[in-house]
Design a protein around this motif. Structure first.
Motif, PDB file in Angstrom:
ATOM      1  N   GLN A  80       0.827  -1.197   0.000  1.00 11.52           N
ATOM      2  CA  GLN A  80       0.000   0.000   0.000  1.00 11.52           C
ATOM      3  C   GLN A  80       0.868   1.255   0.000  1.00 11.52           C
ATOM      4  N   GLY A  81       0.598   2.164  -0.942  1.00  7.78           N
ATOM      5  CA  GLY A  81       1.341   3.412  -1.041  1.00  7.78           C
ATOM      6  C   GLY A  81       2.572   3.329  -1.920  1.00  7.78           C
ATOM      7  N   GLY A  82       2.787   2.187  -2.575  1.00  5.04           N
ATOM      8  CA  GLY A  82       4.009   1.989  -3.353  1.00  5.04           C
ATOM      9  C   GLY A  82       3.921   2.324  -4.821  1.00  5.04           C
ATOM     10  N   LEU A  83       2.751   2.797  -5.275  1.00  6.32           N
ATOM     11  CA  LEU A  83       2.576   3.219  -6.665  1.00  6.32           C
ATOM     12  C   LEU A  83       1.903   4.580  -6.686  1.00  6.32           C
ATOM     13  N   ILE A  84       2.344   5.439  -7.581  1.00  2.00           N
ATOM     14  CA  ILE A  84       1.768   6.774  -7.681  1.00  2.00           C
ATOM     15  C   ILE A  84       0.341   6.684  -8.207  1.00  2.00           C
ATOM     16  N   GLU A  85      -0.491   7.631  -7.834  1.00  2.00           N
ATOM     17  CA  GLU A  85      -1.858   7.698  -8.337  1.00  2.00           C
ATOM     18  C   GLU A  85      -1.945   8.789  -9.388  1.00  2.00           C
ATOM     19  N   ALA A  86      -2.493   8.441 -10.536  1.00  2.00           N
ATOM     20  CA  ALA A  86      -2.631   9.413 -11.618  1.00  2.00           C
ATOM     21  C   ALA A  86      -3.780   8.998 -12.512  1.00  2.00           C
ATOM     22  N   SER A  87      -4.343   9.959 -13.235  1.00  2.00           N
ATOM     23  CA  SER A  87      -5.464   9.671 -14.123  1.00  2.00           C
ATOM     24  C   SER A  87      -4.973   9.017 -15.410  1.00  2.00           C
ATOM     25  N   ASP A  88      -5.921   8.593 -16.211  1.00  2.00           N
ATOM     26  CA  ASP A  88      -5.616   7.950 -17.483  1.00  2.00           C
ATOM     27  C   ASP A  88      -5.291   9.041 -18.505  1.00  2.00           C
ATOM     28  N   THR A  89      -4.077   9.580 -18.387  1.00  2.00           N
ATOM     29  CA  THR A  89      -3.655  10.701 -19.208  1.00  2.00           C
ATOM     30  C   THR A  89      -2.439  10.299 -20.035  1.00  2.00           C
ATOM     31  N   TYR A  90      -1.657  11.289 -20.453  1.00  2.00           N
ATOM     32  CA  TYR A  90      -0.474  11.019 -21.260  1.00  2.00           C
ATOM     33  C   TYR A  90       0.801  11.390 -20.514  1.00  2.00           C
ATOM     34  N   MET A  91       1.908  10.889 -21.040  1.00  2.00           N
ATOM     35  CA  MET A  91       3.196  11.052 -20.379  1.00  2.00           C
ATOM     36  C   MET A  91       4.305  11.043 -21.435  1.00  2.00           C
ATOM     37  N   ASP A  92       5.181  12.031 -21.376  1.00  2.00           N
ATOM     38  CA  ASP A  92       6.376  12.034 -22.221  1.00  2.00           C
ATOM     39  C   ASP A  92       7.418  11.161 -21.546  1.00  2.00           C
ATOM     40  N   LYS A  93       7.962  10.174 -22.282  1.00  2.00           N
ATOM     41  CA  LYS A  93       8.826   9.163 -21.680  1.00  2.00           C
ATOM     42  C   LYS A  93      10.178   9.092 -22.387  1.00  2.00           C
ATOM     43  N   LEU A  94      11.186   8.790 -21.599  1.00  2.00           N
ATOM     44  CA  LEU A  94      12.511   8.446 -22.112  1.00  2.00           C
ATOM     45  C   LEU A  94      12.999   7.269 -21.283  1.00  2.00           C
ATOM     46  N   CYS A  95      13.121   6.108 -21.922  1.00  2.00           N
ATOM     47  CA  CYS A  95      13.504   4.878 -21.217  1.00  2.00           C
ATOM     48  C   CYS A  95      14.762   4.290 -21.844  1.00  2.00           C
ATOM     49  N   VAL A  96      15.666   3.839 -20.984  1.00  2.00           N
ATOM     50  CA  VAL A  96      16.921   3.236 -21.433  1.00  2.00           C
ATOM     51  C   VAL A  96      17.308   2.122 -20.464  1.00  2.00           C
ATOM     52  N   GLY A  97      18.348   1.379 -20.827  1.00  2.00           N
ATOM     53  CA  GLY A  97      18.856   0.331 -19.961  1.00  2.00           C
ATOM     54  C   GLY A  97      19.788   0.858 -18.888  1.00  2.00           C
ATOM     55  N   LYS A  98      20.350  -0.070 -18.135  1.00  2.00           N
ATOM     56  CA  LYS A  98      21.146   0.259 -16.961  1.00  2.00           C
ATOM     57  C   LYS A  98      22.357   1.113 -17.292  1.00  2.00           C
ATOM     58  N   ALA A 137      10.148  10.829 -17.031  1.00  2.00           N
ATOM     59  CA  ALA A 137       8.815  11.055 -17.580  1.00  2.00           C
ATOM     60  C   ALA A 137       8.254  12.380 -17.092  1.00  2.00           C
ATOM     61  N   VAL A 138       7.455  13.001 -17.954  1.00  2.00           N
ATOM     62  CA  VAL A 138       6.755  14.247 -17.632  1.00  2.00           C
ATOM     63  C   VAL A 138       5.288  14.050 -18.006  1.00  2.00           C
ATOM     64  N   PHE A 139       4.387  14.292 -17.057  1.00  2.00           N
ATOM     65  CA  PHE A 139       2.966  14.131 -17.333  1.00  2.00           C
ATOM     66  C   PHE A 139       2.492  15.190 -18.327  1.00  2.00           C
ATOM     67  N   LYS A 140       1.624  14.762 -19.257  1.00  2.52           N
ATOM     68  CA  LYS A 140       1.086  15.637 -20.287  1.00  2.52           C
ATOM     69  C   LYS A 140      -0.442  15.528 -20.275  1.00  2.52           C
ATOM     70  N   PRO A 141      -1.130  16.415 -19.548  1.00  2.00           N
ATOM     71  CA  PRO A 141      -2.595  16.320 -19.475  1.00  2.00           C
ATOM     72  C   PRO A 141      -3.251  16.506 -20.829  1.00  2.00           C
ATOM     73  N   LYS A 142      -4.420  15.838 -20.995  1.00  2.00           N
ATOM     74  CA  LYS A 142      -5.138  15.884 -22.263  1.00  2.00           C
ATOM     75  C   LYS A 142      -5.830  17.228 -22.482  1.00  2.00           C
ATOM     76  N   ASN A 143      -6.302  17.810 -21.393  1.00  2.00           N
ATOM     77  CA  ASN A 143      -7.072  19.040 -21.472  1.00  2.00           C
ATOM     78  C   ASN A 143      -7.051  19.704 -20.097  1.00  2.00           C
ATOM     79  N   GLU A 144      -7.788  20.802 -19.957  1.00  2.00           N
ATOM     80  CA  GLU A 144      -7.768  21.543 -18.698  1.00  2.00           C
ATOM     81  C   GLU A 144      -8.390  20.735 -17.562  1.00  2.00           C
ATOM     82  N   ALA A 145      -9.447  20.006 -17.851  1.00  2.00           N
ATOM     83  CA  ALA A 145     -10.075  19.182 -16.807  1.00  2.00           C
ATOM     84  C   ALA A 145      -9.105  18.102 -16.322  1.00  2.00           C
TER      85      ALA A 145
END
Length: 342
Positions: A121-139, A243-251
């Motif tokens: 409990q508390g180990g995952l962030i809570e966020a809406s079903d929105t968008y996210m700018d991502k950059l993922c790489v290996g170790k 990652a940077v969250f990218k909301p879909k709209n103002e709501a």
């Protein structure tokens, strides 16, 4: 994460939980596969959601809180944020995508997978079903990336970290979307190769952590729920993600702010999945491919049963799990079916 400090044997409990959660994604994949190839993505998605919900609700010892659901973005079937399933004593948080890449499932094409991540409990962030700018790489490249820098700079940093003097040896996976036209052009201009995918960036993000998978980086804007799930697996594998969250709209922007999300803030796996004990499970519905190989085979059916292929990752543990399921014992025996490797 308070529960992690209060429960001394939580890590042992999570080892058992890994196999219960594997059953969740396996059941969802089998259900979705039965509806695959029928041209209706919501039909397969609903089957996966129903199977996942039913299996979570009947797990022993654990009560699941859906922290990250999926479906709001395209009005698809979903497990709802805040939904609680099961009646066990240990509460866990779940980030879930019952069926990643529904379009592939509808057309029986590669890339469809049932996935979830879990924590205390508390180990995952809570966020809406929105968008996210991502950059993922290996170790190896993880300490050097910076999502706020131009893509060219990150390409050069990744190449240096991997010891690749020839940038054509790098493959960057990007979702094929109009919003990425400029990003694709700039990455290609460096000499790096671009693997354009129609849908589903979750598994490619994780494959950046596997040597030989042919995925050196994932760049661009994709779905946030899948981003949180990816972050849990990447953290377990020691890879890098920003990652940077990218909301879909103002709501959506206001909702993210109410949830405590800092817009324009760079999130890392430790921020998206801060739990000490994490689990990632994925079961392929159709084959999961990279540019070089099939990492997971899809569901196959035979008289009385089915064969699934899954990936399970937890603290200090990773395994590819092929499983033969006897779904109808009478048919299995009557038709002389076998436990099989393929």
């Amino acid at each position: 994460m308070e529960q992690e400090r209060k429960t001394p044997n939580l890590r042992d409990a999570f080892m058992h939980l890994s196999w219960q959660l594997l059953e969740v994604t396996q059941n969802a994949a089998i259900a979705a596969a039965r509806k695959a190839g029928k041209g209706d993505k919501n039909l397969a998605d609903q089957a996966a959601v129903d199977a996942m919900r039913n299996t979570l609700d009947h797990m022993t010892g654990f009560c699941s809180n859906i922290k990250i659901g999926e479906g709001e973005r395209d009005d698809a079937p979903m497990l709802f944020i805040g939904e609680r399933l099961g009646r066990g004593q240990i509460s866990i948080d779940i980030a879930v995508d019952p069926l990643e890449n529904t379009n592939a499932t509808a057309d029986l094409k590669p890339g469809a997978v049932c996935v979830l991540a879990a924590s205390a409990q508390g180990g995952l962030i809570e966020a809406s079903d929105t968008y996210m700018d991502k950059l993922c790489v290996g170790k190896e490249a993880a300490p050097y990336i910076d999502i706020l820098q131009p893509p060219e700079e990150n390409i050069y940093r990744i190449a240096k970290a991997l010891g690749r003097e020839d940038l054509s040896q790098l493959t960057v996976t990007i979702l094929d979307r109009p919003r990425h036209e400029e990003l694709i052009r700039r990455v290609r201009a460096t000499g790096a190769r671009v693997n354009l995918i129609a849908d589903g960036d979750l598994m490619p993000c994780i494959f950046t952590c596997f040597k030989g998978a042919g995925v050196h980086a994932v760049m661009g804007i994709g779905a946030a729920p899948e981003g949180v799930i990816s972050a849990a697996a990447i953290k377990l594998l020691g890879g890098g993600m920003q990652a940077v969250f990218k909301p879909k709209n103002e709501a959506d922007r206001e909702r993210l702010l109410r949830m405590g999300i800092k817009l324009d803030h760079v999130y890392t796996p430790d921020m998206l999945a801060p739990g000490e004990n994490l689990i990632f499970c994925a079961t392929a519905v159709t084959p999961i491919l990279t540019t070089t190989k099939a990492v997971l085979e899809g569901v196959s059916f035979f008289p009385g049963g089915a064969k699934t292929n899954s990936l399970v990752i937890s603290n200090g543990f990773m395994n590819f799990v092929p499983t033969t399921h006897v779904l109808d014992g009478d048919t299995f025996v009557r038709q002389g079916s076998e436990f099989r490797l393929w």
